[in-house]
Scaffold this motif. Structure first.
Motif, PDB file in Angstrom:
ATOM      1  N   ALA A  59       0.828  -1.216   0.000  1.00  0.00           N
ATOM      2  CA  ALA A  59       0.000   0.000   0.000  1.00  0.00           C
ATOM      3  C   ALA A  59       0.860   1.263   0.000  1.00  0.00           C
ATOM      4  O   ALA A  59       0.564   2.221  -0.709  1.00  0.00           O
ATOM      5  N   LEU A  60       1.943   1.253   0.768  1.00  0.00           N
ATOM      6  CA  LEU A  60       2.826   2.423   0.841  1.00  0.00           C
ATOM      7  C   LEU A  60       3.501   2.677  -0.501  1.00  0.00           C
ATOM      8  O   LEU A  60       3.457   3.791  -1.028  1.00  0.00           O
ATOM      9  N   HIS A  61       4.096   1.647  -1.078  1.00  0.00           N
ATOM     10  CA  HIS A  61       4.867   1.818  -2.313  1.00  0.00           C
ATOM     11  C   HIS A  61       3.997   1.977  -3.560  1.00  0.00           C
ATOM     12  O   HIS A  61       4.435   2.573  -4.538  1.00  0.00           O
ATOM     13  N   ASP A  62       2.784   1.477  -3.512  1.00  0.00           N
ATOM     14  CA  ASP A  62       1.877   1.641  -4.648  1.00  0.00           C
ATOM     15  C   ASP A  62       1.033   2.909  -4.548  1.00  0.00           C
ATOM     16  O   ASP A  62       0.183   3.165  -5.384  1.00  0.00           O
ATOM     17  N   GLY A  63       1.245   3.699  -3.504  1.00  0.00           N
ATOM     18  CA  GLY A  63       0.549   4.977  -3.374  1.00  0.00           C
ATOM     19  C   GLY A  63      -0.898   4.889  -2.927  1.00  0.00           C
ATOM     20  O   GLY A  63      -1.655   5.849  -3.097  1.00  0.00           O
ATOM     21  N   LEU A  64      -1.289   3.759  -2.342  1.00  0.00           N
ATOM     22  CA  LEU A  64      -2.689   3.612  -1.934  1.00  0.00           C
ATOM     23  C   LEU A  64      -3.071   4.580  -0.811  1.00  0.00           C
ATOM     24  O   LEU A  64      -4.191   5.086  -0.788  1.00  0.00           O
ATOM     25  N   PHE A  65      -2.162   4.836   0.105  1.00  0.00           N
ATOM     26  CA  PHE A  65      -2.455   5.793   1.174  1.00  0.00           C
ATOM     27  C   PHE A  65      -2.590   7.198   0.599  1.00  0.00           C
ATOM     28  O   PHE A  65      -3.511   7.930   0.936  1.00  0.00           O
ATOM     29  N   ALA A  66      -1.647   7.572  -0.257  1.00  0.00           N
ATOM     30  CA  ALA A  66      -1.659   8.915  -0.858  1.00  0.00           C
ATOM     31  C   ALA A  66      -2.950   9.155  -1.634  1.00  0.00           C
ATOM     32  O   ALA A  66      -3.518  10.245  -1.582  1.00  0.00           O
ATOM     33  N   ARG A  67      -3.441   8.132  -2.328  1.00  0.00           N
ATOM     34  CA  ARG A  67      -4.683   8.283  -3.093  1.00  0.00           C
ATOM     35  C   ARG A  67      -5.888   8.550  -2.195  1.00  0.00           C
ATOM     36  O   ARG A  67      -6.893   9.080  -2.650  1.00  0.00           O
ATOM     37  N   GLN A  68      -5.770   8.171  -0.937  1.00  0.00           N
ATOM     38  CA  GLN A  68      -6.847   8.427   0.011  1.00  0.00           C
ATOM     39  C   GLN A  68      -6.624   9.727   0.786  1.00  0.00           C
ATOM     40  O   GLN A  68      -7.357  10.034   1.719  1.00  0.00           O
ATOM     41  N   GLY A  69      -5.560  10.467   0.412  1.00  0.00           N
ATOM     42  CA  GLY A  69      -5.277  11.734   1.069  1.00  0.00           C
ATOM     43  C   GLY A  69      -4.425  11.610   2.313  1.00  0.00           C
ATOM     44  O   GLY A  69      -4.352  12.542   3.113  1.00  0.00           O
ATOM     45  N   LEU A  70      -3.778  10.466   2.488  1.00  0.00           N
ATOM     46  CA  LEU A  70      -2.947  10.241   3.669  1.00  0.00           C
ATOM     47  C   LEU A  70      -1.467  10.388   3.338  1.00  0.00           C
ATOM     48  O   LEU A  70      -0.994   9.862   2.335  1.00  0.00           O
ATOM     49  N   ASN A  71      -0.757  11.072   4.191  1.00  0.00           N
ATOM     50  CA  ASN A  71       0.680  11.229   4.079  1.00  0.00           C
ATOM     51  C   ASN A  71       1.297  10.377   5.189  1.00  0.00           C
ATOM     52  O   ASN A  71       1.173  10.710   6.363  1.00  0.00           O
ATOM     53  N   ILE A  72       1.936   9.282   4.810  1.00  0.00           N
ATOM     54  CA  ILE A  72       2.498   8.350   5.778  1.00  0.00           C
ATOM     55  C   ILE A  72       3.981   8.620   5.935  1.00  0.00           C
ATOM     56  O   ILE A  72       4.739   8.543   4.970  1.00  0.00           O
ATOM     57  N   HIS A  73       4.403   8.935   7.160  1.00  0.00           N
ATOM     58  CA  HIS A  73       5.822   9.065   7.486  1.00  0.00           C
ATOM     59  C   HIS A  73       6.236   7.733   8.097  1.00  0.00           C
ATOM     60  O   HIS A  73       5.980   7.479   9.278  1.00  0.00           O
ATOM     61  N   TYR A  74       6.850   6.884   7.276  1.00  0.00           N
ATOM     62  CA  TYR A  74       7.216   5.528   7.693  1.00  0.00           C
ATOM     63  C   TYR A  74       8.610   5.493   8.299  1.00  0.00           C
ATOM     64  O   TYR A  74       9.552   6.078   7.771  1.00  0.00           O
ATOM     65  N   THR A  75       8.742   4.760   9.399  1.00  0.00           N
ATOM     66  CA  THR A  75      10.022   4.490  10.027  1.00  0.00           C
ATOM     67  C   THR A  75      10.145   2.984  10.201  1.00  0.00           C
ATOM     68  O   THR A  75       9.239   2.356  10.768  1.00  0.00           O
ATOM     69  N   PRO A  76      11.248   2.387   9.713  1.00  0.00           N
ATOM     70  CA  PRO A  76      11.430   0.950   9.954  1.00  0.00           C
ATOM     71  C   PRO A  76      11.599   0.694  11.454  1.00  0.00           C
ATOM     72  O   PRO A  76      12.378   1.372  12.116  1.00  0.00           O
ATOM     73  N   ALA A  77      10.875  -0.243  11.980  1.00  0.00           N
ATOM     74  CA  ALA A  77      10.959  -0.575  13.397  1.00  0.00           C
ATOM     75  C   ALA A  77      12.019  -1.642  13.605  1.00  0.00           C
ATOM     76  O   ALA A  77      12.014  -2.659  12.917  1.00  0.00           O
TER      77      ALA A  77
END
Length: 142
Positions: A59-77
């Motif tokens: 979802a992150l790499h295919d832009g699914l969040f962005a298409r829903q208007g979400l800006n995800i700041h991802y940090t590897p845990a």
């Protein structure tokens, strides 16, 4: 299952649902929403990079969040234990990791965690170990 104010990521749709409902871990500004109705459009998310989290990364790499208007700041845990403590401290809105760590923190430390969706199904055949063609390891006994 668990009820509280801090949420844990499982499948990517959970992030969209949290943002849409305004139920993210960090409080949204009262009375303000984005043009598309989201109460919070930027989420700080930490996820353990494991096979159980594949849906999030797709979802992150295919832009699914962005298409829903979400800006995800991802940090590897690095580990679930580490990000749970950081989430409790307010650094992350949503985290994803192994169930055991979250349950231990909830039960032993009485931390306000809520598992909102499962990220994987733990049953026979859902995960595998792969080896190189010349490896001495060929088959693990069942």
């Amino acid at each position: 299952m668990f009820r509280s104010r801090i949420r844990i990521l499982a499948p990517p749709i959970a992030i969209a649902l949290i943002a849409l409902s305004g139920c993210g871990g960090a409080a949204a500004t009262a009375g303000s929403t984005s043009p598309n109705g989201l109460q919070k459009t930027t989420l700080n998310v930490a996820v353990v990079p494991a096979v159980d989290s594949a849906g999030f990364f797709v979802a992150l790499h295919d832009g699914l969040f962005a298409r829903q208007g979400l800006n995800i700041h991802y940090t590897p845990a690095v580990s679930s234990d580490e990000v749970i403590d950081q989430q409790i401290a307010g650094q992350y809105d949503i985290t994803g990791g192994n169930y055991v760590s979250y349950i231990q923190h909830y039960v032993a430390d009485h931390q306000p965690l809520e598992i909102i969706a499962e990220g994987s199904v733990m049953q026979q055949g859902t995960q595998a170990i792969y080896t190189m063609p010349n490896s001495k390891s060929r088959h693990l006994p069942t």
